[in-house]
Motif scaffolding. Structure first.
Motif, PDB file in Angstrom:
ATOM      1  N   THR A   1      56.141  -7.638  89.978  1.00 50.56           N
ATOM      2  CA  THR A   1      56.612  -6.758  88.907  1.00 50.56           C
ATOM      3  C   THR A   1      55.772  -5.489  88.869  1.00 50.56           C
TER       4      THR A   1
ATOM      5  N   CYS B   1      59.457  -6.893  75.182  1.00 54.10           N
ATOM      6  CA  CYS B   1      58.858  -7.264  76.470  1.00 54.10           C
ATOM      7  C   CYS B   1      57.598  -8.100  76.310  1.00 54.10           C
TER       8      CYS B   1
ATOM      9  N   MET C   1      62.459  -9.625  84.895  1.00 54.15           N
ATOM     10  CA  MET C   1      61.100  -9.339  85.368  1.00 54.15           C
ATOM     11  C   MET C   1      60.121 -10.249  84.638  1.00 54.15           C
TER      12      MET C   1
ATOM     13  N   GLU D   1      66.607  -6.450  80.732  1.00 53.54           N
ATOM     14  CA  GLU D   1      67.012  -7.853  80.832  1.00 53.54           C
ATOM     15  C   GLU D   1      67.431  -8.264  82.249  1.00 53.54           C
TER      16      GLU D   1
ATOM     17  N   ASN E   1      62.416  -7.828  79.190  1.00 54.85           N
ATOM     18  CA  ASN E   1      61.785  -8.519  80.298  1.00 54.85           C
ATOM     19  C   ASN E   1      60.492  -9.116  79.750  1.00 54.85           C
TER      20      ASN E   1
END
Length: 166
Positions: A25, A74, A19, A16, A46
């Motif tokens: 990234t 994610c 990203m 968290e 993310n």
């Protein structure tokens, strides 16, 4: 890059941190996973798209030290495997969870022992890919796949994987 070169860091928690699906990234993940001592990585919560997940898969394969990977929640986007960029028509069936790109590469990994893909929008198609990828995975001992809409067919894929006699 500093973590990637650090001689003694074995665990990194980047859950968290915001990203996003971006080339930066991918560069950060590449630098992180180039660390030959890194054994535990948490990048949960993310936002990754198919491109980031595919790159992550390549980096995990190249890393011989990574044992634990957590990528819970994610997959906040849906992936159309590049068709939208090509202005091709896309049907609802062609939207797949971006995690699928990572899972397809998992069959070539030999080091992971723990994988958490909870809350990553894994559906029956993703479960089938996971079944195939983990069928020959030599070291995975723990898989967390909680809170995913697997459906009946997805659950069957996971049960077939669990029932195999190795």
């Amino acid at each position: 890059e500093a973590i990637g070169r650090h001689p003694s860091i074995t665990t990194v928690n980047l859950a968290e941190i915001g990203m996003q699906p971006h080339d930066m990234t991918i560069q950060c993940l590449s630098a992180l996973l180039s660390n030959k001592h890194l054994s535990d990585l948490d990048i949960s919560w993310n936002i990754f798209d198919g491109k980031v997940f595919q790159s992550l898969g390549a980096f995990v394969i190249a890393s011989s030290s990574l044992r634990r990977l957590t990528v819970a929640n994610c997959a906040a986007t849906l992936d159309t495997w590049g068709k939208v960029k090509l202005n091709c028509p896309v049907s609802a069936d062609e939207f797949v969870p971006p995690l699928s790109r990572f899972l397809e590469m998992l069959s070539r990994d030999k080091s992971l022992q723990y994988l958490d893909i909870s809350m990553d929008r894994c559906d029956q198609r993703t479960a089938l890919i996971l079944e195939d990828a983990l069928d020959t995975h030599p070291n995975l001992k723990e898989l967390v796949i909680a809170h995913n809409p697997l459906g009946i067919r997805g659950i069957r894929s996971i049960l077939r994987l669990l029932c195999r006699d190795y």
